[in-house]
Motif scaffolding. Structure first.
Motif, PDB file in Angstrom:
ATOM      1  N   LEU A  13       0.802  -1.226   0.000  1.00 14.77           N
ATOM      2  CA  LEU A  13       0.000   0.000   0.000  1.00 14.77           C
ATOM      3  C   LEU A  13       0.837   1.281   0.000  1.00 14.77           C
ATOM      4  N   SER A  14       2.142   1.130  -0.006  1.00 11.21           N
ATOM      5  CA  SER A  14       3.004   2.313   0.040  1.00 11.21           C
ATOM      6  C   SER A  14       3.145   2.949  -1.344  1.00 11.21           C
ATOM      7  N   SER A  15       2.818   4.241  -1.416  1.00  7.79           N
ATOM      8  CA  SER A  15       2.897   4.937  -2.710  1.00  7.79           C
ATOM      9  C   SER A  15       4.350   5.060  -3.174  1.00  7.79           C
ATOM     10  N   CYS A  16       5.269   5.256  -2.226  1.00 13.46           N
ATOM     11  CA  CYS A  16       6.689   5.395  -2.603  1.00 13.46           C
ATOM     12  C   CYS A  16       7.216   4.068  -3.149  1.00 13.46           C
ATOM     13  N   SER A  17       6.736   2.967  -2.584  1.00 13.07           N
ATOM     14  CA  SER A  17       7.147   1.654  -3.095  1.00 13.07           C
ATOM     15  C   SER A  17       6.601   1.451  -4.500  1.00 13.07           C
ATOM     16  N   TRP A  18       5.358   1.891  -4.709  1.00 13.46           N
ATOM     17  CA  TRP A  18       4.755   1.701  -6.047  1.00 13.46           C
ATOM     18  C   TRP A  18       5.526   2.491  -7.110  1.00 13.46           C
ATOM     19  N   ARG A  19       6.046   3.670  -6.721  1.00 16.44           N
ATOM     20  CA  ARG A  19       6.857   4.438  -7.693  1.00 16.44           C
ATOM     21  C   ARG A  19       7.994   3.562  -8.221  1.00 16.44           C
ATOM     22  N   VAL A  20       8.725   2.951  -7.299  1.00 18.29           N
ATOM     23  CA  VAL A  20       9.898   2.158  -7.697  1.00 18.29           C
ATOM     24  C   VAL A  20       9.474   0.890  -8.430  1.00 18.29           C
ATOM     25  N   ASP A  37       6.091  -4.769   6.477  1.00 16.93           N
ATOM     26  CA  ASP A  37       4.784  -4.293   6.949  1.00 16.93           C
ATOM     27  C   ASP A  37       5.001  -3.029   7.786  1.00 16.93           C
ATOM     28  N   ILE A  38       4.684  -1.876   7.176  1.00 18.37           N
ATOM     29  CA  ILE A  38       4.929  -0.599   7.865  1.00 18.37           C
ATOM     30  C   ILE A  38       3.726  -0.163   8.701  1.00 18.37           C
ATOM     31  N   VAL A  39       2.629  -0.934   8.654  1.00 13.81           N
ATOM     32  CA  VAL A  39       1.412  -0.499   9.350  1.00 13.81           C
ATOM     33  C   VAL A  39       1.195  -1.283  10.646  1.00 13.81           C
ATOM     34  N   ALA A  41       2.751  -4.493  11.792  1.00 12.27           N
ATOM     35  CA  ALA A  41       3.935  -5.050  12.473  1.00 12.27           C
ATOM     36  C   ALA A  41       5.050  -4.011  12.654  1.00 12.27           C
ATOM     37  N   ARG A  42       4.943  -2.881  11.959  1.00  5.59           N
ATOM     38  CA  ARG A  42       5.953  -1.808  12.015  1.00  5.59           C
ATOM     39  C   ARG A  42       7.382  -2.362  11.825  1.00  5.59           C
ATOM     40  N   GLN A  43       7.516  -3.188  10.806  1.00  9.27           N
ATOM     41  CA  GLN A  43       8.822  -3.833  10.559  1.00  9.27           C
ATOM     42  C   GLN A  43       9.877  -2.842  10.082  1.00  9.27           C
ATOM     43  N   ALA A  55      16.379   5.322   7.503  1.00  3.72           N
ATOM     44  CA  ALA A  55      15.229   6.236   7.653  1.00  3.72           C
ATOM     45  C   ALA A  55      13.989   5.511   8.166  1.00  3.72           C
ATOM     46  N   GLN A  56      14.051   4.174   8.228  1.00  9.02           N
ATOM     47  CA  GLN A  56      12.913   3.360   8.707  1.00  9.02           C
ATOM     48  C   GLN A  56      11.674   3.564   7.850  1.00  9.02           C
ATOM     49  N   LYS A  57      11.922   3.583   6.548  1.00 10.49           N
ATOM     50  CA  LYS A  57      10.819   3.771   5.596  1.00 10.49           C
ATOM     51  C   LYS A  57      11.035   2.850   4.406  1.00 10.49           C
ATOM     52  N   VAL A  58       9.972   2.584   3.688  1.00 13.48           N
ATOM     53  CA  VAL A  58      10.110   1.898   2.403  1.00 13.48           C
ATOM     54  C   VAL A  58       9.934   2.941   1.308  1.00 13.48           C
ATOM     55  N   PRO A  59      10.539   2.733   0.148  1.00 12.69           N
ATOM     56  CA  PRO A  59      11.233   1.537  -0.301  1.00 12.69           C
ATOM     57  C   PRO A  59      12.736   1.594  -0.073  1.00 12.69           C
ATOM     58  N   GLU A  70      15.346   6.114  -0.761  1.00 14.00           N
ATOM     59  CA  GLU A  70      14.712   7.322  -1.314  1.00 14.00           C
ATOM     60  C   GLU A  70      14.267   7.040  -2.756  1.00 14.00           C
ATOM     61  N   SER A  71      12.969   7.019  -2.922  1.00  9.62           N
ATOM     62  CA  SER A  71      12.417   6.588  -4.209  1.00  9.62           C
ATOM     63  C   SER A  71      12.895   7.427  -5.397  1.00  9.62           C
ATOM     64  N   MET A  72      13.056   8.752  -5.204  1.00 10.99           N
ATOM     65  CA  MET A  72      13.440   9.573  -6.359  1.00 10.99           C
ATOM     66  C   MET A  72      14.914   9.357  -6.734  1.00 10.99           C
ATOM     67  N   ILE A 109       2.644  16.423  -0.944  1.00 16.41           N
ATOM     68  CA  ILE A 109       1.522  15.576  -0.499  1.00 16.41           C
ATOM     69  C   ILE A 109       2.010  14.401   0.348  1.00 16.41           C
ATOM     70  N   GLN A 110       2.844  13.546  -0.224  1.00 18.11           N
ATOM     71  CA  GLN A 110       3.156  12.260   0.442  1.00 18.11           C
ATOM     72  C   GLN A 110       3.624  12.397   1.901  1.00 18.11           C
ATOM     73  N   PRO A 111       4.607  13.277   2.190  1.00 20.85           N
ATOM     74  CA  PRO A 111       5.079  13.300   3.588  1.00 20.85           C
ATOM     75  C   PRO A 111       4.020  13.815   4.555  1.00 20.85           C
ATOM     76  N   VAL A 115       1.691   7.444   6.893  1.00 26.52           N
ATOM     77  CA  VAL A 115       1.184   6.742   8.087  1.00 26.52           C
ATOM     78  C   VAL A 115       2.066   6.987   9.318  1.00 26.52           C
ATOM     79  N   GLY A 116       3.340   7.281   9.095  1.00 29.69           N
ATOM     80  CA  GLY A 116       4.257   7.530  10.213  1.00 29.69           C
ATOM     81  C   GLY A 116       3.876   8.746  11.042  1.00 29.69           C
ATOM     82  N   LEU A 117       3.016   9.617  10.498  1.00 30.72           N
ATOM     83  CA  LEU A 117       2.589  10.818  11.244  1.00 30.72           C
ATOM     84  C   LEU A 117       1.520  10.494  12.284  1.00 30.72           C
TER      85      LEU A 117
HETATM   86  N1  LIG Z   1      11.054  10.350   0.676  1.00 31.15           N
HETATM   87  C1  LIG Z   1      10.894   8.944   0.891  1.00 31.15           C
HETATM   88  C2  LIG Z   1       9.607   8.720   1.681  1.00 31.15           C
HETATM   89  C3  LIG Z   1       9.459   7.285   2.116  1.00 31.15           C
HETATM   90  C4  LIG Z   1       8.191   7.101   2.936  1.00 31.15           C
HETATM   91  O1  LIG Z   1       7.676   8.033   3.567  1.00 31.15           O
HETATM   92  N2  LIG Z   1       7.686   5.870   2.912  1.00 31.15           N
HETATM   93  C5  LIG Z   1       6.491   5.564   3.647  1.00 31.15           C
HETATM   94  C6  LIG Z   1       5.565   4.689   2.809  1.00 31.15           C
HETATM   95  S1  LIG Z   1       5.059   5.538   1.342  1.00 31.15           S
HETATM   96  C7  LIG Z   1       6.875   4.801   4.915  1.00 31.15           C
HETATM   97  O2  LIG Z   1       7.692   3.921   4.860  1.00 31.15           O
HETATM   98  N3  LIG Z   1       6.236   5.150   6.041  1.00 31.15           N
HETATM   99  C8  LIG Z   1       6.447   4.470   7.288  1.00 31.15           C
HETATM  100  C9  LIG Z   1       6.866   5.376   8.392  1.00 31.15           C
HETATM  101  O3  LIG Z   1       7.088   6.588   8.169  1.00 31.15           O
HETATM  102  O4  LIG Z   1       7.003   4.883   9.518  1.00 31.15           O
HETATM  103  C10 LIG Z   1      10.884   8.216  -0.458  1.00 31.15           C
HETATM  104  O5  LIG Z   1      10.463   8.831  -1.436  1.00 31.15           O
HETATM  105  O6  LIG Z   1      11.326   7.060  -0.534  1.00 31.15           O
END
Ligand SMILES: N[C@@H](CCC(=O)N[C@@H](CS)C(=O)NCC(=O)O)C(=O)O
Length: 212
Positions: A13-20, A37-39, A41-43, A55-59, A70-72, A109-111, A115-117
């Motif tokens: 469900l992660s938009s940043c993952s879908w970009r890649v 699972d970022i929702v 299980a918070r893996q 950064a504890q984020k995907v992708p 960093e997707s970009m 938009i994305q940040p 969900v991390g907010l």
């Molecule tokens: N700027 C980063 C943003 C990554 C990001 O925010 N990923 C989200 C999913 S779209 C995430 O992992 N969120 C979990 C969290 O912040 O704990 C990128 O483009 O890769």
């Protein structure tokens, strides 16, 4: 450039993952996806995953014996190392137009709806009000810009990184935030066109979900 099969760490469900995922598919780069699972299980915060992405984020993408986050940055690396089929317009002006659109999504938009907010808001309602405001404001900005730049796709008639950024964010806007895209006719039309593209169909969250 020769390489082993790439490994993408992402969440369906992660938009940043879908970009890649979409860029890999568009460029026909073989990859396997490992779910983080970022929702529930918070893996993303496990020690093991922090070693992959601090950064504890995907992708995150492991490719050519390196790990990229960093997707970009990942999209640009794929574009630089595997330039065909390209995701970049030919002229400086059109490239700037593409970057404008990417930035609206990636920074505007994305940040602000990540969900991390959620834990930083007192209630779900306050979080939803905040995320809805920034998503709608970003969508209106996209609509205004796309009315001038779009052809069949976001920038003229060529698929670019702007399309790669747009579709996942719109999917989020509709499925998570339940927003009505009909208020944004150009955005809405592009979304329908792009969803029919094979590389988006193959990488759609519903398709990825059924594999994990
Ligand atoms: N700027 C980063 C943003 C990554 C990001 O925010 N990923 C989200 C999913 S779209 C995430 O992992 N969120 C979990 C969290 O912040 O704990 C990128 O483009 O890769």
């Amino acid at each position: 450039m020769a390489s082993n099969r790439a490994i993408m760490y992402g969440y369906y469900l992660s938009s940043c993952s879908w970009r890649v995922r979409a860029a890999l598919q568009y460029k026909r780069i073989p990859f396997e996806e490992r779910s983080v699972d970022i929702v529930k299980a918070r893996q993303q915060s496990t020690e093991e995953y922090r070693a992959i992405n601090p950064a504890q984020k995907v992708p995150a993408l492991v490719i050519d014996n390196v790990t990229l986050v960093e997707s970009m940055a990942i999209l640009q690396y794929l574009e630089d190392t595997r330039p065909e089929p390209t995701l970049t317009p030919k002229t400086p002006l059109l490239r700037a137009k593409m970057t404008e659109l990417c930035e609206i999504v990636v920074s505007g938009i994305q940040p602000l709806q990540n969900v991390g907010l959620r834990p930083h808001f007192e209630s779900l309602q306050k979080y939803q009000k905040f995320t809805k405001y920034w998503t709608e404001r970003g969508l209106q900005t996209l609509e205004d810009l796309l009315q001038k730049s779009a052809g069949k796709y976001c920038v003229g008639d060529q698929i670019t990184m702007a399309d790669i950024c747009l579709v996942p964010q719109l999917y989020n806007a509709v499925s998570r935030h339940e927003l009505d895209l009909s208020k944004y006719p150009t955005v809405s039309k592009l979304y329908q066109t792009l969803l029919n593209e094979n590389f988006f169909q193959q990488t759609h969250p519903e398709k990825v979900k059924s594999k994990v």
